[in-house]
Design a protein around this motif. Structure first.
Motif, PDB file in Angstrom:
ATOM      1  N   GLN A   1       1.162  -0.733   0.144  1.00 16.74           N
ATOM      2  CA  GLN A   1      -0.103   0.066   0.169  1.00 16.74           C
ATOM      3  C   GLN A   1       1.149   0.939   0.013  1.00 16.74           C
ATOM      4  O   GLN A   1       0.735   2.151  -0.621  1.00 16.74           O
ATOM      5  N   LEU A   2       2.025   1.402   0.664  1.00 22.08           N
ATOM      6  CA  LEU A   2       3.110   2.595   0.931  1.00 22.08           C
ATOM      7  C   LEU A   2       3.171   2.418  -0.763  1.00 22.08           C
ATOM      8  O   LEU A   2       3.203   3.868  -1.460  1.00 22.08           O
ATOM      9  N   LEU A   3       3.607   1.176  -1.565  1.00 23.98           N
ATOM     10  CA  LEU A   3       4.639   1.478  -2.075  1.00 23.98           C
ATOM     11  C   LEU A   3       3.545   2.694  -3.493  1.00 23.98           C
ATOM     12  O   LEU A   3       3.908   3.174  -4.244  1.00 23.98           O
ATOM     13  N   VAL A   4       1.744   1.819  -3.565  1.00 24.03           N
ATOM     14  CA  VAL A   4       1.090   2.629  -3.753  1.00 24.03           C
ATOM     15  C   VAL A   4       1.006   4.116  -3.816  1.00 24.03           C
ATOM     16  O   VAL A   4       0.781   4.831  -5.093  1.00 24.03           O
ATOM     17  N   THR A   5       1.138   4.151  -2.481  1.00 28.55           N
ATOM     18  CA  THR A   5       0.818   5.687  -2.582  1.00 28.55           C
ATOM     19  C   THR A   5       1.925   6.621  -2.871  1.00 28.55           C
ATOM     20  O   THR A   5       2.120   7.664  -2.818  1.00 28.55           O
ATOM     21  N   VAL A   6       2.762   5.713  -2.696  1.00 27.05           N
ATOM     22  CA  VAL A   6       4.662   6.770  -2.782  1.00 27.05           C
ATOM     23  C   VAL A   6       4.813   6.841  -4.962  1.00 27.05           C
ATOM     24  O   VAL A   6       4.715   8.435  -4.263  1.00 27.05           O
TER      25      VAL A   6
END
Length: 174
Positions: free
Chosen positions: A162-167
Motif C-alpha cells: 500500500q505504501l508503494l502505491v501511495t509513494v
C-alpha cells in the motif's frame, strides 16, 4: 523524483534459510526481511514534505511506516503472552499523526529495529511452542504463536504494498 528504484537482488524467500530460525518460521522471517528491504527502497528518495500527504482518500506514507512498526510490536507482545503497555496504546493512538515529528529515516530505523527484535525472538521459539495458544486484544481473541508471527509478516507485506502505491501516486504529482 519520478521513479522508484528497483532492487534486482533475489527476494528473501529465494535466498535460502536464515541461520538459527526454525524451518517453520522461515516464511515469516523472509517476509519481514523483504518488507524491511522494500520499505527502505521505496522511501529512499521520497520527499519529507509528502510524508503525511494523503492521496485519493488513502492513508499517508507516514501512517504506513508507523503502522508497520506498531503492528509488529503488538504481535510480538501477544506472541510473548503479554498485555500491551500504556506506551503501546499511546503509539497505536498516534499512528498516522504528523505530530510525531519523525523523519523518514527515523521511521525506517524504527521498523528495522523491530524486525531485528522479531528475528531474535524467532530464534528463541522451540517448534513445539509454535502452536501454543495466545490471545489478542482486550477481547482475548484466539490465535497461536505461529498465527501471530505469520500475521505480523503478511500484514507488513500488505502495508509495504500500500505504501508503494501511495509513494508512486505522490511522486507522479511532482
Amino acid at each position: 523524483m519520478s521513479e522508484i528504484s528497483i532492487n534486482h537482488e533475489p527476494e528473501f524467500w529465494l535466498s535460502g534459510p536464515i541461520p538459527g530460525i526454525s524451518i517453520f518460521l522461515q516464511p515469516t522471517v523472509h517476509a519481514l526481511l523483504q518488507s524491511r528491504r522494500e520499505l527502505a527502497q521505496y522511501t529512499m528518495d521520497f520527499p519529507e514534505a509528502l510524508l503525511w500527504e494523503k492521496t485519493v482518500g488513502r492513508a499517508s506514507v507516514g501512517f504506513h511506516m508507523q503502522h508497520l512498526t506498531g503492528v509488529l510490536d503488538r504481535m510480538l507482545t501477544y506472541a510473548r503472552s503479554k498485555p500491551l503497555t500504556i506506551e503501546q496504546f499511546q503509539y497505536l493512538k498516534s499512528e498516522g499523526s504528523p505530530n510525531t515529528k519523525a523523519s523518514i529515516t527515523e521511521l525506517v530505523e524504527s521498523f528495522n529495529t523491530k524486525v531485528d527484535e522479531a528475528l531474535e525472538f524467532c530464534k528463541t521459539i522451540p517448534d513445539n511452542e509454535l502452536t501454543h495458544e495466545r490471545t489478542v486484544g482486550r477481547k482475548k481473541l484466539p490465535s497461536t504463536v505461529l498465527g501471530l508471527l505469520f500475521h505480523a509478516a503478511e500484514h507488513s507485506q500488505r502495508h509495504v504494498g500500500q505504501l508503494l502505491v501511495t509513494v508512486s501516486v505522490l511522486i507522479q504529482k511532482l
